[in-house]
Design an enzyme around this catalytic site. Structure first.
Site, PDB file in Angstrom:
ATOM      1  CE1 TYR A 188      -0.333   2.806   3.698  1.00 33.03           C
ATOM      2  CE2 TYR A 188       0.663   0.790   4.529  1.00 33.03           C
ATOM      3  CZ  TYR A 188       0.379   2.144   4.672  1.00 33.03           C
ATOM      4  OH  TYR A 188       0.819   2.812   5.777  1.00 33.03           O
ATOM      5  CG  PHE A 216      -3.576  -1.498  10.236  1.00 31.11           C
ATOM      6  CD1 PHE A 216      -4.408  -2.568  10.504  1.00 31.11           C
ATOM      7  CD2 PHE A 216      -2.729  -1.582   9.131  1.00 31.11           C
ATOM      8  CE1 PHE A 216      -4.401  -3.695   9.704  1.00 31.11           C
ATOM      9  CE2 PHE A 216      -2.710  -2.700   8.325  1.00 31.11           C
ATOM     10  CZ  PHE A 216      -3.554  -3.765   8.612  1.00 31.11           C
ATOM     11  CG  ASP A 217       0.672   1.617   8.917  1.00 30.39           C
ATOM     12  OD1 ASP A 217      -0.544   1.826   9.047  1.00 30.39           O
ATOM     13  OD2 ASP A 217       1.282   1.793   7.848  1.00 30.39           O
ATOM     14  CB  THR A 218       2.519   1.068  15.157  1.00 32.41           C
ATOM     15  OG1 THR A 218       2.823   2.341  14.564  1.00 32.41           O
ATOM     16  CG2 THR A 218       3.473   0.815  16.309  1.00 32.41           C
TER      17      THR A 218
END
Length: 446
Positions: A116, A208-210
């Protein structure tokens, strides 16, 4: 996304062969662009990304626009692009949240590599192939772009730079994270990893990424970092204060879950033989050298903890009670640390049994050290504190050797399912590739 793979292990990473899409027509790479009210920037972003991939990417690809409940003309723009370009599709979500968009699209994708990037294309697209190449080759499980790498070239304001580095410092100090940039909107993951990891990620927003990266790193998955050229978007709609607050809440939640062992990270284990450390060495039991190093480190820290506790307890009680209390506390911590760090046991399965067995080992150590103290008292009557410590150190060294042997042979024995590979498995495996061979193949496939 496949759901029939057993939860016990991840499949071994395979090199994805060149030649475009697979037999079912699925692309190798699916690039998701999450958007919210981006009617102005969406079309030039997708056209630029599509042109770059069509010219430079040697595998079949797809671009998926994930619309996060936009209220402007973004859905119409996305639908027009999907009708115009055969390798572009759009997906509409009725709820906001970048994490929710990525989870939804990635979970439904048939591409073996998922990526993404932010719609502003702040990251130079020349970093896209280096980002996904380690995933295609089977070298890594996840890949992230890093703006904080030494060789990254970044143009942005001092405020955002400070916030980014402060957040990275918080992650390193609180969650022991080793990756350098959690929030760069430029990431990729292999599909078989995503199908196991995504159900464990609770956040649906910017954290969310972390959370994804912390869980992957704690599970022992390989994360590849790519230094990027990045230019800040002055028109970014990200609310910094609200995002920072949610991130800090997420750090607390994940840190607490990791501390109590509430996450089933053992579901992300690789099969035996995928890790070169699993390979048998002539005359050396599997993993012995690594276990010895880990055990010595944990033992040294446990001994310091034990001596400090003994000195503290000795202020109020006699030597035998002080020794027993200090040894009990340090033994519980020692068993937990060795279980995770030395012998690589993840998850909460068998933890109570391991602690019970560890207490038996503790009792043996207690007998050794208490017997040494009793012998010292009988020999010298009233020994000094320094003499007591010297005797205890010697006794603990002997107990440490015995503890390692008991841990390795009884408490944490080699798992039966991690035996040697089936006959012929080694010969059936493709030969290992050198990094230069991978880049050569990627270049010839264009």
């Amino acid at each position: 996304m496949r759901t029939d793979t057993p939860w016990s292990t991840l499949p071994a990473r395979d090199h994805l062969l060149a030649g475009g899409a697979d037999a079912a027509g699925a692309p190798v790479l699916d690039v998701v662009v999450p958007v919210y009210n981006e009617e102005k920037d969406l079309e030039p972003c997708v056209l630029r990304l599509h042109d770059h991939l069509a010219r430079t990417f040697p595998y079949a690809f797809r671009i998926t626009v994930a619309d996060n409940a936009s209220t402007d003309r973004t859905p119409q723009v996305a639908a027009r692009l999907a009708a115009r370009l055969p390798r572009v599709r759009s997906h509409r979500l009725e709820e906001k949240g970048r994490g929710r968009a990525l989870r939804t699209v990635w979970s439904g994708s048939d591409a073996p590599v998922l990526a993404y990037m932010d719609v502003d294309l702040s990251t130079d697209l020349n970093a896209l192939l280096p980002l996904v190449a380690p995933l295609i080759s089977g070298h890594s499980d996840l890949a992230i772009g890093s703006r904080l790498s030494r060789s990254a070239r970044v143009v942005r304001g001092s405020k955002r730079e400070f916030i980014s580095r402060a957040y990275n410092l918080i992650l390193r100090s609180s969650l022991a994270a080793r990756f350098s940039d959690a929030q760069c909107g430029f990431k990729a993951i292999r599909r078989e990893v995503a199908e196991r990891l995504l159900p464990m990620v609770e956040d649906s927003g910017w954290f969310f990424d972390t959370e994804l990266l912390v869980l992957a790193e704690r599970a022992g998955l390989r994360i590849h970092e790519v230094p990027v050229d990045w230019v800040d978007d002055p028109d970014s709609t990200v609310h910094i204060v609200r995002t920072a607050t949610e991130d800090l809440k997420g750090v607390w939640r994940v840190g607490r879950a990791l501390a109590v062992g509430a996450l089933p990270l053992d579901r992300l284990a690789r099969p035996f033989g995928d890790d070169p450390r699993d390979r048998a060495l002539s005359g050396v039991p599997g993993g012995l050298a690594r276990q010895l190093v880990g055990f010595c480190v944990v033992g040294a820290l446990s001994t310091l903890c034990y001596l400090a506790l003994y000195s503290l307890f000795r202020l109020g009680v006699g030597p035998q009670l002080a020794n027993g209390g200090a040894l009990l506390v340090s033994a519980v911590a020692n068993t937990a640390a060795n279980r995770r760090l030395t012998f690589g046991v993840r998850g909460r399965g068998g933890a109570v049994r391991h602690q019970a067995q560890g207490l038996v080992v503790f009792a043996i150590g207690l007998a050794l050290t208490s017997g040494s103290l009793a012998a010292l008292g009988a020999a010298s009557g009233s020994p000094s504190h320094s003499t007591e410590l010297a005797v205890l150190i010697a006794a603990n060294l002997a107990a440490t050797v015995l503890r390692f042997l008991l841990f390795r042979a009884w408490v944490f024995p080699e798992r039966q399912d991690r035996g040697p590979a089936a006959p012929g498995a080694e010969s059936a495996a493709p030969p290992a590739r050198h990094a230069d061979d991978t880049h050569h193949e990627l270049g010839n496939a264009r």
